[in-house]
Structure formats: structure tokens, C-alpha cells
Motif scaffolding. Structure first.
Motif: not given
Length: 323
Positions: A131, A197-204, A221, A298
Motif C-alpha cells: 500500500k 485473501y481477506e486482505v487481498l479484497g475477498y470475503d473468505t 468477490k 500484503h
């Protein structure tokens, strides 16, 4: 023309001695040799030293310099031209925020610095280095037409130093991190992957331990559903795991599947890598080294120091998911 030696340059950068001359370079690495030498040892250097360098590279808020004044002259010329067009056509000329700050500062109507500082991006370190790099890239993109070459060099050097120190190297070797992961309980490993993968923008969603039906984590997503199979094994992952996940992806109409094999995959004809290559848009393979680089990128290169808290936090989050 100043001459540079890395030891002396570091003393200047850390404010332990004064700049030898006004043109002594501190806004970027002064030579290619010093850049390469410092990046090669960045993981070994003190955190305070690295941050001193980064602060100088990304830049504090500052007022107009000679380059800015040249820019303002062109902005004023443009304003006059647009003003004439506006009078004829009935529209108001538009300026960027940078142009407004520059014009206001030069006219004395505002004391706001022309160049707003970027040191706040360092607050994202060490836990979100990607970021921080994204912030630097966005700043350069927004000001590409007006940034002096030296400022672009400094910002580029800052991004390279952040990537090297906080993503590629960090304070632990790849071998140490692989050993740490392999010593995790398989369920804890799934929670760690889910958090990534949550940090990557997914709902896990971490699936039930006994009835996961060939997918340990489901990452969603908008218009995308990814099945992730986690194999935290000492040995290579073979064909059956790949084929089973490919079949599950097809049967349940998921977007794609990812197999994470900490110790890698079997190679050669009719093996895991060959089978996966038949469905490049459906199945991806991620080995332990690639996973570590992704986590460094990430989660920050110090994620291993927080791994227990990460796993516990993700376990609690999963427990709160609607059943």
C-alpha cells in the motif's frame, strides 16, 4: 561535482553530519553503485536508518522552488489563454489542485505548500508495504507532468527500497519462513491463507475440517468465486489433488481454483504442474516461496512476528460467520 562514499552519505542521511555542499544529493540514491550496494544490505540495516532515507526520498511539504516558478509561468499563460476563451464561450477555466496551490502561493493568497508531503505513506510500514508503494505510484501518476526528474528518481528509489526491505527481504530468510509455515497445524495454515485473501479484497470462508469437499477456503468477490486447496506438506503435491480441484471448480461453476503446496509440486509429464497447465484459466499453483512473497507484499515482511495473532484473529472472525 560532489563525490560520494556510502559511509559518508549515510551519515548525512541520518543527520549525523552536515551536507558537504548544497548540491550534495540526498533526495535520491546519488549513484547507481550506492543504490545497488545499499539495496543488497537493506534487510540488515537499522530500521531508523532506513526510515531516514525514505523520508528524504519521498519528501516533506515544501514551497515553491525555481522549477515550480517556471511551471507557474506556464500555468499563468494557460490561465490567460483560457480566460480569453472563457470570455468568448462562457465557461470557467479548470486547474488541478497542484496548479491552484502554486498560483495561490506565488500570489501570496495562501501559505499552503505547493508540494504536499508524502512522508505519511511511511505510516503504512512495516505492515502494509504494498500500500505504501501504491501511494508513491499514485503520487507520481498524479504529478507526472510537473515533477522534476530528481523527484521522480527519489520516489522511484523509495519504492525500490520499500519493496526490497519490507517485501523481498525482511528480517527472516525464506528458509526460516518456510520452516515456520511447515510447523503450523494444517487448520492454522488454512486460517493464515484465509486472512491473506481477506486482505487481498475477498470475503473468505474456511470450510468445515471434515467435509470441505476438496476446497479448504472459499474466497469470493463480485462475480468471482475461488476455491483454495491448502496442502501444507513436507512432500510435493501430486496429480490427484490438482485433478480433484479442477473437477470441483467445473462441477460447482466456480471462477477458478488455487492449490497452495508449501513444498512445491511434482513436475514432468503427467504430473501436477503438467496437469495444471492444461487448465491455465481454471487452476493456479502456488508454492511456499510464492506464498511467502505474497504475504510479505500484503501483510508486511514482519508478518511472521504476528502469525499467532493473525491466526487467532482469523479463527475468531470465521467463528462469527453466519452458519
Amino acid at each position: 561535482m560532489p563525490t560520494y562514499e556510502m559511509g559518508q552519505w549515510l551519515l548525512v542521511m541520518c543527520h549525523r553530519t552536515q551536507q558537504p555542499s548544497p548540491d550534495y544529493l540526498v533526495a535520491a540514491f546519488p549513484t547507481d553503485e550506492i543504490r545497488e550496494a545499499y539495496l543488497s544490505i537493506a534487510s540488515e540495516r537499522a530500521e531508523q536508518e532506513v526510515r531516514h532515507i525514505l523520508r528524504a526520498f519521498v519528501g516533506h511539504s515544501r514551497s515553491l522552488g525555481s522549477f515550480d516558478r517556471l511551471q507557474v509561468l506556464s500555468i499563468e499563460a494557460l490561465r490567460k489563454e483560457q480566460g480569453r476563451e472563457a470570455t468568448k464561450n462562457g465557461w470557467s477555466p479548470r486547474f488541478t489542485e497542484y496548479e491552484i496551490r502554486a498560483l495561490n502561493h506565488l500570489s501570496g493568497t495562501s501559505s499552503t505548500p505547493t508540494w504536499e508531503g508524502l512522508t505519511w505513506a511511511l505510516d503504512l510500514l512495516p505492515h502494509a508495504p504494498q500500500k505504501a508503494i501504491d501511494v508513491i505510484h499514485a503520487y507520481m501518476y498524479a504529478h507526472a507532468q510537473v515533477l522534476p526528474d530528481l523527484r521522480i528518481s527519489g520516489l522511484t528509489d523509495a519504492a525500490e527500497l520499500i519493496r526490497t526491505r519490507y517485501i523481498l527481504q525482511g528480517s527472516a530468510s525464506i528458509e526460516t519462513l518456510l520452516e515456520l509455515i511447515l510447523n503450523l497445524d494444517s487448520r492454522d495454515f488454512e486460517y493464515l491463507v484465509a486472512h491473506l485473501y481477506e486482505v487481498l479484497g475477498y470475503d473468505t470462508e474456511v470450510t468445515p475440517a471434515q467435509k470441505d469437499y476438496g476446497k479448504d477456503v472459499i474466497a469470493r468477490k463480485i462475480n468471482e468465486t475461488v476455491f483454495i486447496e491448502c496442502k501444507n506438506w513436507q512432500g510435493h503435491v501430486g496429480v490427484k489433488v490438482i485433478s480433484d480441484l479442477a473437477g470441483r471448480v467445473s462441477m460447482e461453476q466456480a471462477t477458478r481454483g488455487i492449490v497452495i503446496g508449501t513444498s512445491g509440486f511434482t513436475e514432468g509429464p503427467a504430473t501436477a504442474t503438467e496437469i495444471a497447465s492444461r487448465w491455465p484459466s481454471r487452476i493456479s499453483l502456488l508454492d511456499g516461496i510464492e506464498l511467502i512473497k505474497l504475504m510479505n507484499q500484503h501483510l508486511g515482511s514482519e508478518w511472521h512476528r504476528r502469525v499467532e495473532r493473525i491466526i487467532q484473529s482469523e479463527r475468531s472472525r470465521q467463528d462469527r460467520r453466519p452458519k
